[in-house]
Design a protein around this motif. Structure first.
Motif, PDB file in Angstrom:
ATOM      1  N   ALA A 130       0.862  -1.255   0.166  1.00  0.00           N
ATOM      2  CA  ALA A 130      -0.181  -0.060   0.055  1.00  0.00           C
ATOM      3  C   ALA A 130       0.830   1.123   0.184  1.00  0.00           C
ATOM      4  CB  ALA A 130      -0.978  -0.018   1.241  1.00  0.00           C
ATOM      5  N   GLY A 131       0.413   2.314  -0.598  1.00  0.00           N
ATOM      6  CA  GLY A 131       1.071   3.481  -0.531  1.00  0.00           C
ATOM      7  C   GLY A 131       0.638   4.313  -1.832  1.00  0.00           C
ATOM      8  N   ARG A 132       1.548   4.962  -2.250  1.00  0.00           N
ATOM      9  CA  ARG A 132       1.423   6.007  -3.302  1.00  0.00           C
ATOM     10  C   ARG A 132       2.558   5.938  -4.346  1.00  0.00           C
ATOM     11  NH1 ARG A 132      -1.774  10.668  -3.907  1.00  0.00           N
ATOM     12  NH2 ARG A 132      -1.364  12.098  -5.549  1.00  0.00           N
ATOM     13  N   LEU A 133       2.362   5.753  -5.674  1.00  0.00           N
ATOM     14  CA  LEU A 133       3.231   5.842  -6.698  1.00  0.00           C
ATOM     15  C   LEU A 133       2.935   7.150  -7.680  1.00  0.00           C
ATOM     16  CD1 LEU A 133       5.439   3.940  -8.162  1.00  0.00           C
ATOM     17  CD2 LEU A 133       3.636   3.052  -9.983  1.00  0.00           C
ATOM     18  N   SER A 134       3.955   7.988  -7.574  1.00  0.00           N
ATOM     19  CA  SER A 134       3.887   9.242  -8.637  1.00  0.00           C
ATOM     20  C   SER A 134       4.783   9.155  -9.585  1.00  0.00           C
ATOM     21  CB  SER A 134       4.201  10.432  -7.559  1.00  0.00           C
ATOM     22  OG  SER A 134       3.654  10.543  -6.408  1.00  0.00           O
ATOM     23  N   ILE A 135       4.100   9.291 -10.891  1.00  0.00           N
ATOM     24  CA  ILE A 135       4.880   9.485 -11.826  1.00  0.00           C
ATOM     25  C   ILE A 135       4.896  10.537 -12.918  1.00  0.00           C
ATOM     26  CG2 ILE A 135       4.870   8.135 -14.465  1.00  0.00           C
ATOM     27  CD1 ILE A 135       5.446   6.369 -12.026  1.00  0.00           C
ATOM     28  N   GLY A 136       5.985  11.115 -13.418  1.00  0.00           N
ATOM     29  CA  GLY A 136       6.026  12.046 -14.246  1.00  0.00           C
ATOM     30  C   GLY A 136       6.016  11.856 -15.735  1.00  0.00           C
ATOM     31  N   THR A 137       5.394  12.558 -16.746  1.00  0.00           N
ATOM     32  CA  THR A 137       5.459  12.350 -18.006  1.00  0.00           C
ATOM     33  C   THR A 137       5.318  13.553 -18.911  1.00  0.00           C
ATOM     34  OG1 THR A 137       4.338  10.997 -19.951  1.00  0.00           O
ATOM     35  CG2 THR A 137       2.976  12.205 -18.176  1.00  0.00           C
ATOM     36  N   ILE A 138       5.945  13.543 -20.126  1.00  0.00           N
ATOM     37  CA  ILE A 138       6.146  14.415 -21.052  1.00  0.00           C
ATOM     38  C   ILE A 138       4.698  14.153 -21.925  1.00  0.00           C
ATOM     39  CG2 ILE A 138       8.508  14.700 -21.299  1.00  0.00           C
ATOM     40  CD1 ILE A 138       8.142  12.777 -23.984  1.00  0.00           C
ATOM     41  N   ALA A 139       4.247  15.053 -22.938  1.00  0.00           N
ATOM     42  CA  ALA A 139       3.167  14.960 -23.388  1.00  0.00           C
ATOM     43  C   ALA A 139       3.437  14.281 -24.755  1.00  0.00           C
ATOM     44  CB  ALA A 139       2.585  16.395 -23.830  1.00  0.00           C
ATOM     45  N   ASN A 140       3.027  13.170 -25.229  1.00  0.00           N
ATOM     46  CA  ASN A 140       3.089  12.321 -26.576  1.00  0.00           C
ATOM     47  C   ASN A 140       1.564  11.448 -26.464  1.00  0.00           C
ATOM     48  OD1 ASN A 140       3.950   9.472 -27.632  1.00  0.00           O
ATOM     49  ND2 ASN A 140       4.838  11.222 -28.847  1.00  0.00           N
ATOM     50  N   PRO A 141       0.841  11.467 -27.377  1.00  0.00           N
ATOM     51  CA  PRO A 141      -0.410  10.697 -27.518  1.00  0.00           C
ATOM     52  C   PRO A 141      -0.135   9.083 -27.160  1.00  0.00           C
ATOM     53  CG  PRO A 141      -0.438  12.160 -29.227  1.00  0.00           C
ATOM     54  CD  PRO A 141       1.096  12.257 -28.526  1.00  0.00           C
ATOM     55  N   ARG A 142       0.895   8.705 -27.709  1.00  0.00           N
ATOM     56  CA  ARG A 142       1.165   7.130 -27.930  1.00  0.00           C
ATOM     57  C   ARG A 142       1.647   6.896 -26.307  1.00  0.00           C
ATOM     58  NH1 ARG A 142       5.655   3.757 -31.068  1.00  0.00           N
ATOM     59  NH2 ARG A 142       5.599   1.731 -29.570  1.00  0.00           N
ATOM     60  N   LEU A 173       9.103  12.497  -7.203  1.00  0.00           N
ATOM     61  CA  LEU A 173       8.353  11.608  -8.314  1.00  0.00           C
ATOM     62  C   LEU A 173       8.913  10.100  -7.900  1.00  0.00           C
ATOM     63  CD1 LEU A 173       7.960  13.617 -11.421  1.00  0.00           C
ATOM     64  CD2 LEU A 173       6.081  13.063 -10.029  1.00  0.00           C
ATOM     65  N   ASP A 174       8.146   9.227  -8.106  1.00  0.00           N
ATOM     66  CA  ASP A 174       8.955   7.660  -8.056  1.00  0.00           C
ATOM     67  C   ASP A 174       9.710   7.548  -9.395  1.00  0.00           C
ATOM     68  OD1 ASP A 174       8.183   6.747  -5.508  1.00  0.00           O
ATOM     69  OD2 ASP A 174       6.223   7.289  -6.271  1.00  0.00           O
ATOM     70  N   GLY A 175       9.191   8.105 -10.449  1.00  0.00           N
ATOM     71  CA  GLY A 175       9.735   7.768 -11.755  1.00  0.00           C
ATOM     72  C   GLY A 175       9.254   8.674 -12.776  1.00  0.00           C
ATOM     73  N   GLY A 176       9.720   8.486 -14.186  1.00  0.00           N
ATOM     74  CA  GLY A 176       9.019   9.512 -15.067  1.00  0.00           C
ATOM     75  C   GLY A 176       9.473   9.077 -16.503  1.00  0.00           C
ATOM     76  N   ILE A 187      12.448  13.571  -9.913  1.00  0.00           N
ATOM     77  CA  ILE A 187      12.934  12.229  -9.483  1.00  0.00           C
ATOM     78  C   ILE A 187      14.051  12.136  -8.583  1.00  0.00           C
ATOM     79  CG2 ILE A 187      13.656  10.055 -10.281  1.00  0.00           C
ATOM     80  CD1 ILE A 187      12.002  10.512 -12.687  1.00  0.00           C
ATOM     81  N   LYS A 188      15.199  13.083  -8.884  1.00  0.00           N
ATOM     82  CA  LYS A 188      16.163  12.933  -8.104  1.00  0.00           C
ATOM     83  C   LYS A 188      16.050  13.603  -6.769  1.00  0.00           C
ATOM     84  CE  LYS A 188      19.856  14.879 -10.034  1.00  0.00           C
ATOM     85  NZ  LYS A 188      20.737  15.412 -10.654  1.00  0.00           N
ATOM     86  N   ALA A 189      14.946  14.526  -6.491  1.00  0.00           N
ATOM     87  CA  ALA A 189      14.664  15.123  -5.180  1.00  0.00           C
ATOM     88  C   ALA A 189      13.698  14.249  -4.382  1.00  0.00           C
ATOM     89  CB  ALA A 189      14.082  16.289  -5.568  1.00  0.00           C
TER      90      ALA A 189
END
Length: 331
Positions: free
Chosen positions: A112-124, A164-167, A159-161
């Motif tokens: 249990a917990g939280r998974l935070s993901i970052g992303t750039i914008a791209n449709p696929r 975010l958990d990943g991106g 992510i380094k800070a």
């Protein structure tokens, strides 16, 4: 339509204070078993309880529902029509209880917990992220999922800070205690305002480099592409307008401020709409990666997400993915 329920003439059991007592799951199991066996004693033996206890369970249910569930006849115990219906519903409740207990046992060992993901914008990429998050919702229902739009530089910094958990970013990373998982590649094309077609159609690289530019900040695809296609050839870029978002870059180019690199899908759409002129001789691909801190390499939830994202990305190869309209970040 109303029906009169026939009774045997026997008074229904009532609680001492006149209110029907509450029932429990054990009593419902007894009711279901008595109906299945058609015999109180056999039902009690099957449930490993005494016959008086089974009888008490039935009386308690009759008091609660205000219904006669069984009649005593010369042949023994006979379930009433109401008893038959109540037993059917009780069976569903008992089965639901079993399923609830099983789900609870499964959750007992689920992270249990939280998974935070970052992303750039791209449709696929966004479609792949949605698919991966569906997988996560099934496998880790106790984990909250968070998706944040950003650019390559801001995602890497977050992510380094530990924010975010990943991106998903454009490019690769070396060092910085980050692990990089290659996903594929994104294609970029240099575009100019549509009105500049005549002056740039036959322009040489040096003339292109001398044009006004619109760029994104350091550590973003725009700068990497300029380095690769121009500065490595000894051509310098001067007087560039720097913007923070890809949407601003496209708007500035379309408005006549200068030339700049955009993702191929955006370049094609802008050219078709009469906003851009594509300088197709200046195009390149950059790697798309999913990155996270090396300290999280053994994280079960993050590892599952990384695998699911990779499978979703490759599963959408060649698919016509609609643009979801996320335009507030720069890759």
């Amino acid at each position: 339509m109303h029906h009169q329920l026939a009774t045997s003439g026997l008074s229904r059991p009532q609680a001492p204070d006149g209110r029907a007592p509450m029932y429990d799951l054990t009593q419902l199991k007894t009711l279901v078993t008595v109906v299945q066996e058609g015999h109180l004693t056999r039902a009690a033996e099957r449930l490993h309880i005494s016959q008086p206890t089974a009888s008490h369970h039935i009386r308690a249910l009759e008091a609660h529902f205000g219904l006669t569930l069984f009649r005593r006849t010369a042949r023994g115990l006979e379930v009433t029509a109401a008893g038959q219906r109540i037993a059917e519903w009780a069976g569903q409740v008992v089965q639901a209880s079993h399923e609830l207990n099983e789900r609870a046992r499964q959750l007992a060992g689920v992270p249990a917990g939280r998974l935070s993901i970052g992303t750039i914008a791209n449709p696929r990429l966004l479609a792949s992220l949605a698919s991966a998050m569906k997988v996560m919702r099934e496998r880790f229902p106790m984990t909250d999922l968070s998706l944040e739009a950003g650019n390559t530089r801001s995602i890497r910094q977050a992510i380094k800070a530990g924010e975010l958990d990943g991106g998903a970013i454009v490019g690769t990373v070396r060092g910085d205690d980050l692990i990089c998982h290659p996903l594929g590649a994104l294609d970029y094309v240099l575009v100019a305002p549509a009105a500049w077609r005549d002056r740039l159609e036959h322009a040489r690289p040096a003339e292109i480099a001398a044009q006004p530019w619109v760029v994104t900040g350091g550590g973003t695809p725009s700068q990497e592409l300029i380095e690769r296609l121009f500065r490595e050839e000894g051509l310098d870029i001067r007087g560039a307008v720097e913007v923070s978002h890809a949407s601003l870059l496209r708007a500035m180019v379309a408005g006549g401020m200068g030339i700049g690199f955009v993702q191929r899908m955006e370049a094609n759409a802008g050219a078709a709409a009469g906003r851009f002129y594509e300088l197709s001789q200046f195009q390149a691909s950059l790697p798309l990666s999913f990155v996270h801190r090396s300290a999280q390499a053994a994280d079960e939830v993050l590892s599952c997400f990384t695998e699911a994202l990779g499978q979703a990305w490759h599963g959408l190869a060649g698919a016509d993915v609609a643009d979801p309209g996320v335009r507030d970040s720069v890759p």
